[in-house]
Write a protein that holds these residues in place. Structure first.
Motif, PDB file in Angstrom:
ATOM      1  N   ALA A   1      22.926  40.153   6.534  1.00 34.08           N
ATOM      2  CA  ALA A   1      22.760  41.452   7.189  1.00 34.08           C
ATOM      3  C   ALA A   1      21.522  42.143   6.634  1.00 34.08           C
ATOM      4  O   ALA A   1      21.325  42.187   5.419  1.00 34.08           O
ATOM      5  CB  ALA A   1      23.987  42.321   6.960  1.00 34.08           C
ATOM      6  N   PRO A   2      20.657  42.676   7.498  1.00 30.44           N
ATOM      7  CA  PRO A   2      19.486  43.413   7.001  1.00 30.44           C
ATOM      8  C   PRO A   2      19.926  44.599   6.141  1.00 30.44           C
ATOM      9  O   PRO A   2      20.997  45.178   6.367  1.00 30.44           O
ATOM     10  CB  PRO A   2      18.788  43.872   8.277  1.00 30.44           C
ATOM     11  N   PRO A   3      19.109  44.976   5.171  1.00 35.25           N
ATOM     12  CA  PRO A   3      19.482  46.131   4.317  1.00 35.25           C
ATOM     13  C   PRO A   3      19.738  47.404   5.106  1.00 35.25           C
ATOM     14  O   PRO A   3      20.546  48.244   4.698  1.00 35.25           O
ATOM     15  CB  PRO A   3      18.265  46.275   3.391  1.00 35.25           C
ATOM     16  N   SER A   4      19.061  47.554   6.236  1.00 33.21           N
ATOM     17  CA  SER A   4      19.195  48.785   7.021  1.00 33.21           C
ATOM     18  C   SER A   4      20.272  48.700   8.101  1.00 33.21           C
ATOM     19  O   SER A   4      20.461  49.649   8.868  1.00 33.21           O
ATOM     20  CB  SER A   4      17.853  49.116   7.694  1.00 33.21           C
ATOM     21  N   ALA A   5      20.995  47.592   8.184  1.00 30.47           N
ATOM     22  CA  ALA A   5      21.983  47.419   9.248  1.00 30.47           C
ATOM     23  C   ALA A   5      23.147  48.403   9.066  1.00 30.47           C
ATOM     24  O   ALA A   5      23.674  48.541   7.957  1.00 30.47           O
ATOM     25  CB  ALA A   5      22.513  45.994   9.252  1.00 30.47           C
ATOM     26  N   PRO A   6      23.581  49.098  10.127  1.00 30.18           N
ATOM     27  CA  PRO A   6      24.740  50.002  10.019  1.00 30.18           C
ATOM     28  C   PRO A   6      26.007  49.207   9.729  1.00 30.18           C
ATOM     29  O   PRO A   6      26.133  48.050  10.128  1.00 30.18           O
ATOM     30  CB  PRO A   6      24.795  50.675  11.393  1.00 30.18           C
ATOM     31  N   ASP A   7      26.945  49.832   9.026  1.00 34.44           N
ATOM     32  CA  ASP A   7      28.176  49.134   8.651  1.00 34.44           C
ATOM     33  C   ASP A   7      29.417  49.712   9.330  1.00 34.44           C
ATOM     34  O   ASP A   7      30.548  49.440   8.913  1.00 34.44           O
ATOM     35  CB  ASP A   7      28.363  49.147   7.131  1.00 34.44           C
ATOM     36  N   ARG A   8      29.218  50.503  10.394  1.00 26.66           N
ATOM     37  CA  ARG A   8      30.369  51.054  11.114  1.00 26.66           C
ATOM     38  C   ARG A   8      29.964  51.360  12.554  1.00 26.66           C
ATOM     39  O   ARG A   8      28.949  52.008  12.800  1.00 26.66           O
ATOM     40  CB  ARG A   8      30.858  52.326  10.428  1.00 26.66           C
ATOM     41  N   ALA A  53      31.295  42.212   9.414  1.00 26.46           N
ATOM     42  CA  ALA A  53      30.928  41.004   8.669  1.00 26.46           C
ATOM     43  C   ALA A  53      31.476  39.759   9.355  1.00 26.46           C
ATOM     44  O   ALA A  53      30.797  38.727   9.462  1.00 26.46           O
ATOM     45  CB  ALA A  53      31.447  41.101   7.235  1.00 26.46           C
ATOM     46  N   ALA A  54      32.710  39.861   9.856  1.00 23.10           N
ATOM     47  CA  ALA A  54      33.297  38.731  10.588  1.00 23.10           C
ATOM     48  C   ALA A  54      32.523  38.475  11.879  1.00 23.10           C
ATOM     49  O   ALA A  54      32.301  37.317  12.268  1.00 23.10           O
ATOM     50  CB  ALA A  54      34.768  39.018  10.888  1.00 23.10           C
ATOM     51  N   ALA A  55      32.105  39.549  12.540  1.00 18.79           N
ATOM     52  CA  ALA A  55      31.324  39.400  13.766  1.00 18.79           C
ATOM     53  C   ALA A  55      29.994  38.724  13.481  1.00 18.79           C
ATOM     54  O   ALA A  55      29.533  37.866  14.248  1.00 18.79           O
ATOM     55  CB  ALA A  55      31.097  40.768  14.406  1.00 18.79           C
ATOM     56  N   ARG A  56      29.358  39.071  12.375  1.00 19.53           N
ATOM     57  CA  ARG A  56      28.071  38.458  12.028  1.00 19.53           C
ATOM     58  C   ARG A  56      28.243  36.962  11.773  1.00 19.53           C
ATOM     59  O   ARG A  56      27.392  36.150  12.165  1.00 19.53           O
ATOM     60  CB  ARG A  56      27.475  39.160  10.802  1.00 19.53           C
ATOM     61  N   ARG A  57      29.332  36.586  11.126  1.00 16.29           N
ATOM     62  CA  ARG A  57      29.580  35.158  10.903  1.00 16.29           C
ATOM     63  C   ARG A  57      29.784  34.422  12.221  1.00 16.29           C
ATOM     64  O   ARG A  57      29.325  33.288  12.394  1.00 16.29           O
ATOM     65  CB  ARG A  57      30.799  34.975   9.988  1.00 16.29           C
ATOM     66  N   LEU A  58      30.457  35.070  13.166  1.00 15.21           N
ATOM     67  CA  LEU A  58      30.686  34.450  14.468  1.00 15.21           C
ATOM     68  C   LEU A  58      29.375  34.317  15.243  1.00 15.21           C
ATOM     69  O   LEU A  58      29.139  33.307  15.917  1.00 15.21           O
ATOM     70  CB  LEU A  58      31.696  35.278  15.268  1.00 15.21           C
ATOM     71  N   PRO A  61      21.246  38.681  22.156  1.00 17.35           N
ATOM     72  CA  PRO A  61      22.260  38.709  23.214  1.00 17.35           C
ATOM     73  C   PRO A  61      23.619  38.211  22.748  1.00 17.35           C
ATOM     74  O   PRO A  61      24.657  38.731  23.170  1.00 17.35           O
ATOM     75  CB  PRO A  61      21.668  37.795  24.292  1.00 17.35           C
ATOM     76  N   ILE A  62      23.634  37.210  21.877  1.00 16.29           N
ATOM     77  CA  ILE A  62      24.906  36.718  21.334  1.00 16.29           C
ATOM     78  C   ILE A  62      25.565  37.802  20.494  1.00 16.29           C
ATOM     79  O   ILE A  62      26.788  38.002  20.548  1.00 16.29           O
ATOM     80  CB  ILE A  62      24.671  35.452  20.489  1.00 16.29           C
ATOM     81  N   ALA A  63      24.743  38.530  19.711  1.00 16.88           N
ATOM     82  CA  ALA A  63      25.285  39.608  18.880  1.00 16.88           C
ATOM     83  C   ALA A  63      25.936  40.684  19.738  1.00 16.88           C
ATOM     84  O   ALA A  63      27.033  41.168  19.430  1.00 16.88           O
ATOM     85  CB  ALA A  63      24.173  40.207  18.018  1.00 16.88           C
ATOM     86  N   ALA A  64      25.275  41.064  20.837  1.00 17.43           N
ATOM     87  CA  ALA A  64      25.854  42.083  21.722  1.00 17.43           C
ATOM     88  C   ALA A  64      27.155  41.585  22.334  1.00 17.43           C
ATOM     89  O   ALA A  64      28.131  42.339  22.462  1.00 17.43           O
ATOM     90  CB  ALA A  64      24.848  42.445  22.810  1.00 17.43           C
ATOM     91  N   GLU A  65      27.193  40.325  22.693  1.00 18.57           N
ATOM     92  CA  GLU A  65      28.406  39.737  23.276  1.00 18.57           C
ATOM     93  C   GLU A  65      29.557  39.742  22.272  1.00 18.57           C
ATOM     94  O   GLU A  65      30.693  40.097  22.602  1.00 18.57           O
ATOM     95  CB  GLU A  65      28.097  38.311  23.722  1.00 18.57           C
ATOM     96  N   VAL A  66      29.270  39.351  21.023  1.00 23.03           N
ATOM     97  CA  VAL A  66      30.305  39.305  19.999  1.00 23.03           C
ATOM     98  C   VAL A  66      30.803  40.707  19.660  1.00 23.03           C
ATOM     99  O   VAL A  66      32.011  40.920  19.466  1.00 23.03           O
ATOM    100  CB  VAL A  66      29.774  38.584  18.742  1.00 23.03           C
ATOM    101  N   LEU A  67      29.918  41.677  19.596  1.00 21.45           N
ATOM    102  CA  LEU A  67      30.340  43.052  19.330  1.00 21.45           C
ATOM    103  C   LEU A  67      31.255  43.559  20.441  1.00 21.45           C
ATOM    104  O   LEU A  67      32.279  44.219  20.180  1.00 21.45           O
ATOM    105  CB  LEU A  67      29.121  43.956  19.196  1.00 21.45           C
ATOM    106  N   ALA A  68      30.914  43.261  21.693  1.00 24.12           N
ATOM    107  CA  ALA A  68      31.758  43.688  22.807  1.00 24.12           C
ATOM    108  C   ALA A  68      33.127  43.027  22.719  1.00 24.12           C
ATOM    109  O   ALA A  68      34.160  43.665  22.992  1.00 24.12           O
ATOM    110  CB  ALA A  68      31.074  43.355  24.128  1.00 24.12           C
ATOM    111  N   GLU A  69      33.165  41.755  22.313  1.00 22.91           N
ATOM    112  CA  GLU A  69      34.441  41.071  22.155  1.00 22.91           C
ATOM    113  C   GLU A  69      35.283  41.709  21.051  1.00 22.91           C
ATOM    114  O   GLU A  69      36.506  41.855  21.189  1.00 22.91           O
ATOM    115  CB  GLU A  69      34.204  39.594  21.845  1.00 22.91           C
ATOM    116  N   ALA A  70      34.628  42.077  19.956  1.00 22.84           N
ATOM    117  CA  ALA A  70      35.363  42.709  18.856  1.00 22.84           C
ATOM    118  C   ALA A  70      35.908  44.068  19.280  1.00 22.84           C
ATOM    119  O   ALA A  70      37.032  44.445  18.913  1.00 22.84           O
ATOM    120  CB  ALA A  70      34.443  42.849  17.641  1.00 22.84           C
TER     121      ALA A  70
END
Length: 616
Positions: A125-132, A150-155, A172-181
């Motif tokens: 995760a980048p140092p500046s990435a939001p955590d919530r 963190a689980a989403a990032r691993r996925l 695009p995969i990140a946006a898809e995984v976040l929507a799934e979560a």
């Protein structure tokens, strides 16, 4: 270099004219003409097959900018200027490095395990990435905390690596995984079914959430486009280095080199360059931005004739009924027929068109108003995945190198070999070097090992055994430092002088030696890195490789040896830079091999001052 052999010797000519295919290894000691042969070989390849190798398709790589500047005049003198000449520190665009890290740091950065470390570092995760992530949907607050993210990032990483998608391409995969979560959180919260409202499907939920401005902003911040330099700078935090696979000791060692407070980011070392190059591959390029639809205000009265549309269009034609146009084509590629679907049956026409477009590999999720290529009103589909941005035909991809020449190749670290192998992926190679001059702490122990590091198997080996540059008396003296298994060069150059002096005052002795050396020819004072003398330009021992001078004064060999793990090899390099005279000044004991040789390698020395031993 100015004394390039005017009459090429038989063994040199054999190396120059070796077939271009595969890998040709040219080995030989100092003064055997390795570099001259390599450059003549570049000219020979261009002469015999200009259609294949011209226009920059030959790359010559040297160990330093000093060295490449030094030899940059040679190819033009041979009638060739269409060769790319680069130092190791210039192989990555936008980066120029001239210094080496200390041996301990270079051993960590140059190790092949750094490839895995950098891969882990890039997926962190980048140092500046939001955590919530907090989002309101249907009146319910949906939240993803640090653990869920963190689980989403691993996925995301798992899916991206399964599809061989680089880090920067995984947005695009990140946006898809976040929507799934978020969907899973909504299911748990029961916010998908509310009084007076139909149950929301998963696809509808993902579409609605994905269109939210706050969601898109979060996704962009949580999975930003990364630059190699920014990822490399993460090693300033030893915890990140350790998490990426480094030992605690190595993570701490590298952290010191990357802390901005002590070293600016632009101050790269030669050992950093292959790391930046590796990260550029791991990160990759970001996906192309979605192509903006053509503005609807471009009505037919604003254009004449047909125009190229950049997406699919559904419209009704008087003769063929409903028709579907494809991007970039002025004629329809599918027609429903005049009698199959009524001109007023828009819903049925859109269902038919969606099925047609699905066969083309695109899913329609909605429709908007638009115009067909003739300016007639039509309907433009909203696609689940945007169409790719077309390539710019005016900027063709550069041709790969067809031949790569590596000079001083014996010093390449595993990570440098990976960097060079990428540039030689479609190229034949000429590898030039001398194992006796291997000074990098991770230098290959043998030529087969180096060839394997470069990703090659078969090699054609040619050895230059005869020296023409270094006088015999100097070559024989330096050869006493060679490690077992490395044969000495047979120097055929007579003359030359060698003087070894044990002194109490190095600076005074140096001043005397400089006065004695004044006259014709070039003079260099070579000492361990960091040595200074008032009013004297000192060449650091780490930068002298590949260079030559008429007169060389070496100060305190013991310091050169003690400065790095392969200090004896470094001293061997230093002693073989002279083409006329060599003076060795020392106040500390010489290395054993030279100390034992000093009584019979030079003339007896008297207390009255320096004496010169003739090499004849």
């Amino acid at each position: 270099m100015r004394d390039i052999v005017t009459t090429i010797q038989r063994e040199q000519d054999e190396a120059i004219r070796a077939p271009a295919r595969g890998v040709t290894l040219i080995s030989g000691g100092p003064g055997t003409g390795k570099t001259q042969v390599a450059l003549h070989r570049a000219a020979y390849l261009l002469y015999t097959d200009r259609g294949r190798f011209a226009e920059g398709r030959i790359l010559v790589v040297g160990p330093s900018t000093v060295f490449t500047t030094y030899i940059s005049r040679v190819l033009p003198s041979l009638g060739e200027d269409s060769v790319h000449l680069r130092s190791l520190g210039e192989l990555v665009d936008g980066v120029t490095a001239t210094r080496r890290d200390p041996a301990g740091i270079g051993a960590v950065k140059g190790s092949e395990r750094m490839a895995a470390v950098l891969r882990e570092l890039a997926w962190q995760a980048p140092p500046s990435a939001p955590d919530r992530l907090r989002l309101v949907y249907a009146g319910q607050v949906l939240t993803l905390g640090a653990e869920a993210l963190a689980a989403a990032r691993r996925l995301v990483r798992s899916r991206a690596e399964a599809g061989r998608t680089p880090v920067n391409g995984a947005g695009p995969i990140a946006a898809e995984v976040l929507a799934e979560a978020l969907w899973a959180d909504a299911v748990r919260a029961g916010s998908l079914v509310t009084p007076g409202r139909a149950a929301v499907g998963r696809a509808t939920f993902a579409e609605e959430v994905g269109a939210r401005t706050e969601f898109r902003r979060f996704a962009a911040a949580w999975w930003p486009v990364l630059e190699p330099a920014a990822v490399l700078a993460r090693l300033a935090d030893p915890a990140r280095g350790a998490a990426a696979g480094l030992s605690a000791a190595d993570a701490g060692l590298l952290a010191e080199t990357y802390r901005a407070a002590t070293r600016p980011p632009e101050d790269r070392s030669l050992d950093d360059v292959p790391l930046v190059d590796e990260l550029s591959v791991v990160l990759g390029e970001p996906p192309a931005a979605p192509q903006a639809p053509e503005p609807e205000w471009r009505a037919r009265e604003l254009t004449t004739g047909t125009r190229v549309v950049t997406t699919f269009v559904l419209s009704y034609g008087m003769h063929n009924g409903w028709e579907v146009y494809g991007p970039g084509h002025p004629t329809p590629f599918a027609s429903a027929g005049a009698q199959r679907i009524d001109s007023q049956a828009l819903g049925a026409a859109q269902q038919w068109a969606a099925a047609v477009i699905l066969r083309e590999g695109h899913t329609v999720v909605g429709w908007t108003d638009g115009f067909d290529p003739y300016g007639e009103e039509g309907y433009v589909p909203e696609l689940k995945d945007p169409l790719p941005v077309p390539e710019d035909d005016d900027e063709p991809a550069p041709d790969p190198y067809r031949h790569v020449i590596l000079d001083e190749a014996q010093d390449l670290s595993p990570m440098e070999c990976r960097m060079l192998a990428r540039r030689a992926e479609y190229a034949s190679m000429t590898v030039v070097g001398d194992l006796g001059q291997a000074t990098h702490p991770l230098a290959s122990g043998s030529w087969p090992e180096l060839i394997r590091r470069l990703g090659r198997r078969e090699v054609r080996t040619l050895e230059l055994r005869t020296g023409y540059r270094v006088p015999r008396v100097i070559a024989d003296y330096a050869a006493r430092l060679l490690p077992p298994g490395v044969p000495p060069t047979r120097s055929y150059r007579p003359g030359g002088t060698l003087l070894v002096r044990s002194v109490d005052d190095l600076h005074r002795a140096l001043a005397d030696a400089l006065r004695a050396a004044k006259g014709d020819g070039t003079v260099a004072v070579v000492a361990a890195d960091g040595f200074t003398a008032p009013g004297v330009d000192v060449v650091p021992a780490s930068l002298v490789k590949g260079l030559e001078y008429d007169h060389v004064i070496v100060v305190e060999p013991a310091d050169i040896v003690a400065a790095e793990p392969r200090g004896l090899n470094r001293l061997y390099v230093v002693l073989t830079r002279a083409v006329a005279s060599l003076v060795v000044l020392h106040s500390r004991p010489l290395p054993d091999a030279l100390d034992a040789a000093s009584t019979d390698a030079v003339a007896p020395l008297s207390a009255s001052g320096p004496q010169v031993a003739d090499g004849l």
